[in-house]
Motif scaffolding. Structure first.
Motif, PDB file in Angstrom:
ATOM      1  N   ILE A  19      38.588  30.412  40.701  1.00  0.00           N
ATOM      2  CA  ILE A  19      40.006  30.682  40.534  1.00  0.00           C
ATOM      3  C   ILE A  19      40.411  30.371  39.102  1.00  0.00           C
ATOM      4  O   ILE A  19      40.166  29.267  38.602  1.00  0.00           O
ATOM      5  CB  ILE A  19      40.855  29.835  41.510  1.00  0.00           C
ATOM      6  N   VAL A  20      41.032  31.354  38.439  1.00  0.00           N
ATOM      7  CA  VAL A  20      41.533  31.177  37.083  1.00  0.00           C
ATOM      8  C   VAL A  20      43.043  31.372  37.128  1.00  0.00           C
ATOM      9  O   VAL A  20      43.534  32.507  37.181  1.00  0.00           O
ATOM     10  CB  VAL A  20      40.885  32.172  36.107  1.00  0.00           C
ATOM     11  N   PRO A  21      43.836  30.268  37.122  1.00  0.00           N
ATOM     12  CA  PRO A  21      45.298  30.407  37.197  1.00  0.00           C
ATOM     13  C   PRO A  21      45.854  31.065  35.937  1.00  0.00           C
ATOM     14  O   PRO A  21      45.320  30.924  34.841  1.00  0.00           O
ATOM     15  CB  PRO A  21      45.781  28.955  37.321  1.00  0.00           C
ATOM     16  N   PHE A  26      46.626  35.332  39.121  1.00  0.00           N
ATOM     17  CA  PHE A  26      45.529  34.407  39.346  1.00  0.00           C
ATOM     18  C   PHE A  26      44.257  35.230  39.509  1.00  0.00           C
ATOM     19  O   PHE A  26      44.171  36.081  40.403  1.00  0.00           O
ATOM     20  CB  PHE A  26      45.764  33.590  40.620  1.00  0.00           C
ATOM     21  N   GLY A  27      43.287  35.021  38.634  1.00  0.00           N
ATOM     22  CA  GLY A  27      42.004  35.673  38.799  1.00  0.00           C
ATOM     23  C   GLY A  27      41.229  34.971  39.899  1.00  0.00           C
ATOM     24  O   GLY A  27      40.963  33.772  39.806  1.00  0.00           O
ATOM     25  N   HIS A 119      33.958  39.749  45.670  1.00  0.00           N
ATOM     26  CA  HIS A 119      35.196  40.493  45.481  1.00  0.00           C
ATOM     27  C   HIS A 119      36.023  39.797  44.404  1.00  0.00           C
ATOM     28  O   HIS A 119      36.367  38.623  44.544  1.00  0.00           O
ATOM     29  CB  HIS A 119      35.979  40.540  46.802  1.00  0.00           C
ATOM     30  N   THR A 120      36.334  40.517  43.340  1.00  0.00           N
ATOM     31  CA  THR A 120      37.122  39.967  42.236  1.00  0.00           C
ATOM     32  C   THR A 120      38.462  40.681  42.174  1.00  0.00           C
ATOM     33  O   THR A 120      38.519  41.911  42.135  1.00  0.00           O
ATOM     34  CB  THR A 120      36.376  40.126  40.904  1.00  0.00           C
ATOM     35  N   THR A 121      39.537  39.900  42.165  1.00  0.00           N
ATOM     36  CA  THR A 121      40.874  40.478  42.188  1.00  0.00           C
ATOM     37  C   THR A 121      41.814  39.665  41.318  1.00  0.00           C
ATOM     38  O   THR A 121      41.495  38.531  40.921  1.00  0.00           O
ATOM     39  CB  THR A 121      41.411  40.526  43.631  1.00  0.00           C
ATOM     40  N   ALA A 122      42.973  40.234  41.016  1.00  0.00           N
ATOM     41  CA  ALA A 122      44.053  39.529  40.334  1.00  0.00           C
ATOM     42  C   ALA A 122      45.199  39.397  41.325  1.00  0.00           C
ATOM     43  O   ALA A 122      45.793  40.397  41.717  1.00  0.00           O
ATOM     44  CB  ALA A 122      44.500  40.289  39.090  1.00  0.00           C
ATOM     45  N   MET A 123      45.508  38.162  41.750  1.00  0.00           N
ATOM     46  CA  MET A 123      46.545  37.921  42.745  1.00  0.00           C
ATOM     47  C   MET A 123      47.848  37.517  42.077  1.00  0.00           C
ATOM     48  O   MET A 123      47.848  36.722  41.128  1.00  0.00           O
ATOM     49  CB  MET A 123      46.114  36.826  43.724  1.00  0.00           C
ATOM     50  N   GLY A 132      47.265  31.735  49.434  1.00  0.00           N
ATOM     51  CA  GLY A 132      45.954  31.361  48.925  1.00  0.00           C
ATOM     52  C   GLY A 132      44.989  32.533  48.996  1.00  0.00           C
ATOM     53  O   GLY A 132      45.363  33.660  49.335  1.00  0.00           O
ATOM     54  N   PRO A 133      43.720  32.300  48.721  1.00  0.00           N
ATOM     55  CA  PRO A 133      42.729  33.381  48.682  1.00  0.00           C
ATOM     56  C   PRO A 133      42.447  33.996  50.040  1.00  0.00           C
ATOM     57  O   PRO A 133      41.947  35.113  50.128  1.00  0.00           O
ATOM     58  CB  PRO A 133      41.481  32.696  48.124  1.00  0.00           C
TER      59      PRO A 133
END
Length: 219
Positions: A19-21, A26-27, A119-123, A132-133
């Motif tokens: 997780i990258v805030p 959020f990545g 799975h990579t997303t931008a939330m 959360g994820p």
């Protein structure tokens, strides 16, 4: 069914998060890993042949060869890279966003397969704070359960048949117990990745409710 009663099947999947805030997004990279009894060459058609996909995942149309495009339930995408029967790299497009999805199938010495889904997303920060994820990742738990049921990939490991996650099953006590257990696991992974535990717990409860799982008082 309580979350603890679902553990043998729930914990057939290993879950990690990166997780990258950020202020705008959020990545979030969700990784699900599991072992399935069939060899990669037997699992590959289940992931790439629409006639097989419809039996455990849902209707998928289009061209699943490299460079092709496809449409799946609630998503569409493009096939970026194929390495049969070991890797499938896709875009996963829905609600105006384009995520990255990678499936890897590696052979194991006993003839089984080590499968990894990344799975990579931008939330949106607000969505991450609320759910959360698990808001997205629980959907992949459902998919892997369906794959394991159709391929009979976990029966020897878990000692019993694997339920196919039909709408009827999801509405049952067992299905709701699984949904809650998955939400718990993703909250734990989120905490391990640096999320405040209280926020992760709130996300767990919201994700469970969003997917129609049992409330904490009911399990």
């Amino acid at each position: 069914m309580t979350a603890s009663a679902a553990d043998p099947l729930v914990d057939a999947v290993r879950r990690t998060l990166d997780i990258v805030p950020g202020e705008d997004a959020f990545g979030v990279t969700s990784t699900l890993s599991t072992n399935l009894a069939p060899a990669p060459v037997r699992l590959w058609p289940l992931l790439t042949d629409p006639a097989q996909l419809v039996q455990w995942y849902g209707p998928v149309t289009g061209d699943l060869r490299e460079g092709g495009s496809f449409r799946a339930p609630a998503a569409s995408g493009r096939v970026l890279e194929v390495e049969a029967p070991h890797a499938l790299h896709l875009t996963w497009e829905y609600e105006g966003r384009q995520d990255d999805l990678l499936l890897r199938l590696d052979p194991v010495d006993d003839g089984s397969t080590s499968l990894e889904l990344v799975h990579t997303t931008a939330m949106d920060p607000g969505v991450f704070a609320q759910f959360g994820p698990g808001a997205l990742a629980v959907g992949w738990d459902l998919a892997l359960l369906g794959l394991a049921a159709f391929s009979r990939g976990w029966e020897d490991m878990c000692g019993r048949p694997v339920p196919l996650p039909t709408p009827q099953w999801l509405a049952s006590d067992e299905g709701r117990g699984f949904l809650r257990a998955w939400s718990i696991r993703w909250a734990a992974a989120s905490t391990a990745a640096g999320t405040d535990p209280d926020q992760a717990r709130r996300g767990e409860i919201a994700t469970t409710a969003a997917y129609g799982g049992a409330s904490p008082a009911a399990v």
